[in-house]
Scaffold this motif. Sequence first.
Motif, PDB file in Angstrom:
ATOM      1  N   ILE A 109      27.507 103.692 -31.075  1.00 32.51           N
ATOM      2  CA  ILE A 109      28.764 104.163 -30.478  1.00 32.51           C
ATOM      3  C   ILE A 109      28.514 104.750 -29.091  1.00 32.51           C
ATOM      4  CG2 ILE A 109      30.628 105.853 -30.691  1.00 32.51           C
ATOM      5  CD1 ILE A 109      30.410 105.506 -33.741  1.00 32.51           C
ATOM      6  N   TRP A 110      27.498 105.592 -28.974  1.00 33.89           N
ATOM      7  CA  TRP A 110      27.194 106.206 -27.685  1.00 33.89           C
ATOM      8  C   TRP A 110      26.796 105.153 -26.649  1.00 33.89           C
ATOM      9  CZ3 TRP A 110      27.784 109.820 -24.319  1.00 33.89           C
ATOM     10  CH2 TRP A 110      26.888 109.935 -23.253  1.00 33.89           C
ATOM     11  N   GLU A 111      25.981 104.181 -27.052  1.00 27.45           N
ATOM     12  CA  GLU A 111      25.546 103.155 -26.109  1.00 27.45           C
ATOM     13  C   GLU A 111      26.730 102.344 -25.594  1.00 27.45           C
ATOM     14  OE1 GLU A 111      22.299  99.501 -25.704  1.00 27.45           O
ATOM     15  OE2 GLU A 111      22.505 100.589 -27.593  1.00 27.45           O
ATOM     16  N   ALA A 112      27.626 101.944 -26.498  1.00 28.06           N
ATOM     17  CA  ALA A 112      28.791 101.153 -26.095  1.00 28.06           C
ATOM     18  C   ALA A 112      29.699 101.946 -25.161  1.00 28.06           C
ATOM     19  CB  ALA A 112      29.560 100.698 -27.330  1.00 28.06           C
ATOM     20  N   ILE A 113      29.938 103.205 -25.479  1.00 27.82           N
ATOM     21  CA  ILE A 113      30.824 104.040 -24.659  1.00 27.82           C
ATOM     22  C   ILE A 113      30.187 104.342 -23.307  1.00 27.82           C
ATOM     23  CG2 ILE A 113      31.860 106.334 -24.457  1.00 27.82           C
ATOM     24  CD1 ILE A 113      32.350 106.256 -27.469  1.00 27.82           C
ATOM     25  N   SER A 114      28.899 104.677 -23.306  1.00 33.42           N
ATOM     26  CA  SER A 114      28.236 105.061 -22.052  1.00 33.42           C
ATOM     27  C   SER A 114      28.141 103.883 -21.092  1.00 33.42           C
ATOM     28  CB  SER A 114      26.844 105.628 -22.337  1.00 33.42           C
ATOM     29  OG  SER A 114      26.006 104.647 -22.942  1.00 33.42           O
ATOM     30  N   LEU A 115      27.837 102.694 -21.602  1.00 37.48           N
ATOM     31  CA  LEU A 115      27.747 101.536 -20.726  1.00 37.48           C
ATOM     32  C   LEU A 115      29.112 101.162 -20.149  1.00 37.48           C
ATOM     33  CD1 LEU A 115      25.215  99.209 -22.598  1.00 37.48           C
ATOM     34  CD2 LEU A 115      24.843 100.499 -20.505  1.00 37.48           C
ATOM     35  N   ARG A 116      30.169 101.389 -20.929  1.00 35.92           N
ATOM     36  CA  ARG A 116      31.506 101.010 -20.464  1.00 35.92           C
ATOM     37  C   ARG A 116      32.093 102.021 -19.486  1.00 35.92           C
ATOM     38  NH1 ARG A 116      35.303  99.934 -18.203  1.00 35.92           N
ATOM     39  NH2 ARG A 116      37.277  99.010 -18.907  1.00 35.92           N
ATOM     40  N   TYR A 117      31.880 103.308 -19.753  1.00 40.11           N
ATOM     41  CA  TYR A 117      32.636 104.311 -19.013  1.00 40.11           C
ATOM     42  C   TYR A 117      31.811 105.212 -18.095  1.00 40.11           C
ATOM     43  CZ  TYR A 117      36.352 103.063 -22.282  1.00 40.11           C
ATOM     44  OH  TYR A 117      37.290 102.381 -23.013  1.00 40.11           O
ATOM     45  N   PHE A 118      30.504 105.295 -18.288  1.00 36.70           N
ATOM     46  CA  PHE A 118      29.717 106.281 -17.542  1.00 36.70           C
ATOM     47  C   PHE A 118      28.897 105.697 -16.402  1.00 36.70           C
ATOM     48  CE2 PHE A 118      29.497 109.150 -21.554  1.00 36.70           C
ATOM     49  CZ  PHE A 118      30.837 109.464 -21.368  1.00 36.70           C
ATOM     50  N   ILE A 119      28.429 104.455 -16.538  1.00 30.09           N
ATOM     51  CA  ILE A 119      27.494 103.908 -15.552  1.00 30.09           C
ATOM     52  C   ILE A 119      28.116 103.812 -14.174  1.00 30.09           C
ATOM     53  CG2 ILE A 119      26.050 101.946 -14.932  1.00 30.09           C
ATOM     54  CD1 ILE A 119      25.063 103.522 -17.330  1.00 30.09           C
ATOM     55  N   HIS A 120      29.296 103.215 -14.085  1.00 27.32           N
ATOM     56  CA  HIS A 120      29.926 103.007 -12.775  1.00 27.32           C
ATOM     57  C   HIS A 120      30.234 104.339 -12.066  1.00 27.32           C
ATOM     58  CE1 HIS A 120      32.075 100.944  -9.620  1.00 27.32           C
ATOM     59  NE2 HIS A 120      33.161 101.669  -9.853  1.00 27.32           N
ATOM     60  N   PRO A 121      30.861 105.326 -12.729  1.00 22.64           N
ATOM     61  CA  PRO A 121      31.088 106.609 -12.045  1.00 22.64           C
ATOM     62  C   PRO A 121      29.791 107.306 -11.620  1.00 22.64           C
ATOM     63  CG  PRO A 121      32.462 106.444 -13.998  1.00 22.64           C
ATOM     64  CD  PRO A 121      31.508 105.304 -14.050  1.00 22.64           C
ATOM     65  N   LEU A 122      28.769 107.235 -12.470  1.00 19.06           N
ATOM     66  CA  LEU A 122      27.499 107.844 -12.108  1.00 19.06           C
ATOM     67  C   LEU A 122      26.881 107.169 -10.885  1.00 19.06           C
ATOM     68  CD1 LEU A 122      25.697 108.567 -15.518  1.00 19.06           C
ATOM     69  CD2 LEU A 122      26.297 110.229 -13.752  1.00 19.06           C
ATOM     70  N   ALA A 123      26.951 105.839 -10.859  1.00 19.10           N
ATOM     71  CA  ALA A 123      26.396 105.112  -9.736  1.00 19.10           C
ATOM     72  C   ALA A 123      27.112 105.451  -8.434  1.00 19.10           C
ATOM     73  CB  ALA A 123      26.469 103.608 -10.007  1.00 19.10           C
ATOM     74  N   GLU A 124      28.441 105.558  -8.503  1.00 16.90           N
ATOM     75  CA  GLU A 124      29.201 105.911  -7.303  1.00 16.90           C
ATOM     76  C   GLU A 124      28.898 107.339  -6.838  1.00 16.90           C
ATOM     77  OE1 GLU A 124      33.324 105.240  -8.046  1.00 16.90           O
ATOM     78  OE2 GLU A 124      33.211 103.196  -7.253  1.00 16.90           O
ATOM     79  N   TRP A 125      28.626 108.204  -7.794  1.00 16.39           N
ATOM     80  CA  TRP A 125      28.376 109.613  -7.461  1.00 16.39           C
ATOM     81  C   TRP A 125      26.972 109.824  -6.904  1.00 16.39           C
ATOM     82  CZ3 TRP A 125      26.447 113.759 -11.183  1.00 16.39           C
ATOM     83  CH2 TRP A 125      26.480 115.013 -10.585  1.00 16.39           C
ATOM     84  N   LEU A 126      26.003 109.111  -7.485  1.00 12.63           N
ATOM     85  CA  LEU A 126      24.607 109.380  -7.154  1.00 12.63           C
ATOM     86  C   LEU A 126      24.045 108.460  -6.074  1.00 12.63           C
ATOM     87  CD1 LEU A 126      23.192 109.945 -10.762  1.00 12.63           C
ATOM     88  CD2 LEU A 126      23.703 111.688  -9.037  1.00 12.63           C
ATOM     89  N   LEU A 127      24.630 107.290  -5.895  1.00 10.63           N
ATOM     90  CA  LEU A 127      24.047 106.317  -4.945  1.00 10.63           C
ATOM     91  C   LEU A 127      24.850 106.252  -3.654  1.00 10.63           C
ATOM     92  CD1 LEU A 127      23.104 103.457  -7.405  1.00 10.63           C
ATOM     93  CD2 LEU A 127      21.663 105.319  -6.542  1.00 10.63           C
TER      94      LEU A 127
END
Length: 219
Positions: free
Chosen positions: A201-219
């Motif tokens: 559950i965590w893997e599916a949710i994190s890949l869908r909702y967290f990666i893109h915002p984190l990338a925009e914030w950190l990169l």
Amino acid sequence: MTSVASTRHRSGPPLWRRTFRLIRDNARAYAWLNVGAYGLTAVGFVLGIVFPDLNAARADALENDGTAGLVQELVLTPPLFALVILAVNIGKVGLGFIVLPSLIVPFAGLGLFAYFAVETGITLAPTSPVAWVQLIPHSLTLIIELQAYILLLLGAWLLGRHWLFPRTIGAPTRRRGYLRGLQRMGLLAVPALSLLVIGAIWEAISLRYFIHPLAEWLL
């Protein structure tokens, strides 16, 4: 009141208490399995960074067998993605690498999982800034899933030990030792399954909702 108390007494302690007692009674083996599982994954991770060709070969393999394409298709549908992740983790890793081989050859699952752990580390080794960002939420997935596999590995270790050395647990024959080990493996499989559900559950949710915002914030 007496009948209720007697029923509880006959049923024994709850499942979670028996599981923790089993882990506590085999704390040394459990600790070594943790060191081995996380340590071998870390070794693979370092190898993937130091030798990028190893990571590229794993990426090509996942592309050729359709895994990469399947992930891209399912990542936008977290519930279905979580079910697929869970099925793979249970069927391929839990059963295929740990449980079923250990039922046939003592301790076989430990050796097969060692290979899987190194391979997983190589696969996860980041080769780009985005991959490093992906590793932030995925590190929690890795911790949860490895802990589930460690519980199954402990069950495989107990099965092999009871099978080969039945008198260490007071069993008169290897068949009795095998059955006792099988019971303990089943006991540990319950929390392992729970952790795999949480991890999927965590893997599916994190890949869908967290990666893109984190990338925009950190990169």
